[in-house]
Enzyme design. Structure first.
Site, PDB file in Angstrom:
ATOM      1  N   ARG A 124      -0.582  -8.875  13.471  1.00 13.87           N
ATOM      2  CA  ARG A 124      -1.121  -7.905  12.500  1.00 13.87           C
ATOM      3  C   ARG A 124      -1.960  -8.608  11.436  1.00 13.87           C
ATOM      4  NH1 ARG A 124       4.294  -5.072  10.992  1.00 13.87           N
ATOM      5  NH2 ARG A 124       3.107  -3.788   9.541  1.00 13.87           N
TER       6      ARG A 124
ATOM      7  N   LYS B 153       0.828  -1.218   0.000  1.00 16.14           N
ATOM      8  CA  LYS B 153       0.000   0.000   0.000  1.00 16.14           C
ATOM      9  C   LYS B 153       0.864   1.270   0.000  1.00 16.14           C
ATOM     10  CE  LYS B 153      -2.390  -0.860   3.788  1.00 16.14           C
ATOM     11  NZ  LYS B 153      -1.844  -2.185   4.221  1.00 16.14           N
TER      12      LYS B 153
ATOM     13  N   ARG C 103      11.323  -1.331  10.813  1.00 16.12           N
ATOM     14  CA  ARG C 103      10.233  -0.888  11.681  1.00 16.12           C
ATOM     15  C   ARG C 103      10.115  -1.804  12.895  1.00 16.12           C
ATOM     16  NH1 ARG C 103       4.777   0.247   8.383  1.00 16.12           N
ATOM     17  NH2 ARG C 103       3.926  -0.844  10.170  1.00 16.12           N
TER      18      ARG C 103
ATOM     19  N   ARG D  92      -9.513   0.800   9.006  1.00 12.88           N
ATOM     20  CA  ARG D  92      -8.978  -0.522   9.330  1.00 12.88           C
ATOM     21  C   ARG D  92     -10.058  -1.434   9.915  1.00 12.88           C
ATOM     22  NH1 ARG D  92      -3.395   0.345   8.785  1.00 12.88           N
ATOM     23  NH2 ARG D  92      -2.148  -1.174   9.874  1.00 12.88           N
TER      24      ARG D  92
ATOM     25  N   ARG E  50      11.504  -6.077   4.949  1.00 15.47           N
ATOM     26  CA  ARG E  50      11.276  -4.670   4.607  1.00 15.47           C
ATOM     27  C   ARG E  50      12.281  -3.761   5.319  1.00 15.47           C
ATOM     28  NH1 ARG E  50       5.143  -2.620   4.827  1.00 15.47           N
ATOM     29  NH2 ARG E  50       5.286  -2.917   7.063  1.00 15.47           N
TER      30      ARG E  50
HETATM   31  P1  AMP Z   1       0.763   0.591   9.132  1.00 18.25           P
HETATM   32  O1  AMP Z   1       1.913   1.539   9.003  1.00 18.25           O
HETATM   33  O2  AMP Z   1      -0.423   0.984   8.299  1.00 18.25           O
HETATM   34  O3  AMP Z   1       1.167  -0.846   8.931  1.00 18.25           O
HETATM   35  O4  AMP Z   1       0.258   0.704  10.661  1.00 18.25           O
HETATM   36  C1  AMP Z   1       1.113   0.382  11.738  1.00 18.25           C
HETATM   37  C2  AMP Z   1       0.315   0.310  13.025  1.00 18.25           C
HETATM   38  O5  AMP Z   1      -0.298   1.587  13.273  1.00 18.25           O
HETATM   39  C3  AMP Z   1      -0.830  -0.672  13.024  1.00 18.25           C
HETATM   40  O6  AMP Z   1      -0.414  -1.998  13.324  1.00 18.25           O
HETATM   41  C4  AMP Z   1      -1.722  -0.078  14.123  1.00 18.25           C
HETATM   42  O7  AMP Z   1      -1.203  -0.341  15.410  1.00 18.25           O
HETATM   43  C5  AMP Z   1      -1.574   1.418  13.872  1.00 18.25           C
HETATM   44  N1  AMP Z   1      -2.590   1.891  12.900  1.00 18.25           N
HETATM   45  C6  AMP Z   1      -2.375   2.365  11.639  1.00 18.25           C
HETATM   46  N2  AMP Z   1      -3.518   2.702  11.043  1.00 18.25           N
HETATM   47  C7  AMP Z   1      -4.512   2.428  11.933  1.00 18.25           C
HETATM   48  C8  AMP Z   1      -5.917   2.543  11.904  1.00 18.25           C
HETATM   49  N3  AMP Z   1      -6.570   3.001  10.824  1.00 18.25           N
HETATM   50  N4  AMP Z   1      -6.607   2.159  13.011  1.00 18.25           N
HETATM   51  C9  AMP Z   1      -5.985   1.715  14.111  1.00 18.25           C
HETATM   52  N5  AMP Z   1      -4.655   1.545  14.200  1.00 18.25           N
HETATM   53  C10 AMP Z   1      -3.907   1.908  13.123  1.00 18.25           C
END
Ligand code: AMP
Length: 205
Positions: A164, A13, A153, A88, A122
């Site tokens: 996740r 994404k 990360r 999400r 990654r």
């Molecule tokens: P990402 O960078 O999109 O993989 O997000 C990393 C982490 O941020 C996720 O595992 C969640 O803990 C938090 N996070 C990101 N977007 C959301 C969302 N829309 N709702 C809740 N938690 C989020």
């Protein structure tokens, strides 16, 4: 144009969002990036969400919706938005429909059995925002784009990835049906080269 990029963690994404945002001049809004910035700056929001993010679980809906609502109020969102990692879950999707409903939802479909490999290989650049995979750049220390140090990360480790993925399957995957029923869902095969995935996305936009 108001767009959502949907897909499992590690489905590409962020990478596609950078290309789309550039070509269509849309503000790329990644809730994950916004939370990480807050954690780095040690803001009250960052302090609240740090522990839950480290486990791979979702941050609370009310905080997340408020964060996005604020961001969508910025002047650059007058032309639309490109949301990456939001919504999400169904609560967030319903909230977004009330704030500013999307026109299209691009769903990146990938083989879930390959997600762990995609995520644990990654490497991210905090400086230019680039994201790479060791399969393509090798085990290098520095960013191929800007030369700064690459990082892994904190939540890109095998244990957190499992959590996740569980969260994705139970809470996020139902959004596929939600947007499909609204006639907004477009499936794209994410198991192709970065360029081919982008080419397929451009065709449907
Ligand atoms: P990402 O960078 O999109 O993989 O997000 C990393 C982490 O941020 C996720 O595992 C969640 O803990 C938090 N996070 C990101 N977007 C959301 C969302 N829309 N709702 C809740 N938690 C989020």
């Amino acid at each position: 144009m108001k767009l959502i990029l949907l897909g499992a963690p590690g489905s590409g994404k962020g990478t596609q969002a950078a290309y789309i945002s550039d070509k269509y001049d849309l503000p790329h809004i990644s809730t994950g990036d916004l939370f990480r910035e807050n954690i780095k700056e040690k803001t009250p929001l960052g302090l609240k969400v740090k522990a839950v993010m480290d486990t791979g679980n979702l941050c609370p809906d009310d905080l997340t919706v408020e964060l996005v609502k604020d961001r969508l109020n910025n002047a650059d969102c007058k032309v639309g938005y490109l949301l990456d990692g939001f919504p999400r879950d169904l609560v967030q999707a319903v909230a977004l429909d009330e704030i500013s409903a999307p026109d299209k939802v691009i769903n990146l479909v990938v083989d879930l059995s390959k997600i762990e490999h995609r995520i644990t290989g990654r490497r991210s650049c905090q400086f230019c925002g680039g994201s790479f995979h060791v399969d393509f750049i090798g085990n290098v220390d520095n960013c191929p784009t800007c030369g700064e140090k690459l990082t892994i990360r904190k939540d890109d480790n095998p244990e957190t990835v499992k959590e996740r993925l569980d969260v994705y399957q139970t809470q996020t995957a139902p959004l596929i049906e939600y947007y499909s029923k609204q006639g907004k869902l477009i499936n794209i095969n994410g198991d192709q080269s970065i360029d081919k995935v982008f080419e397929d996305i451009v065709k449907v936009l």
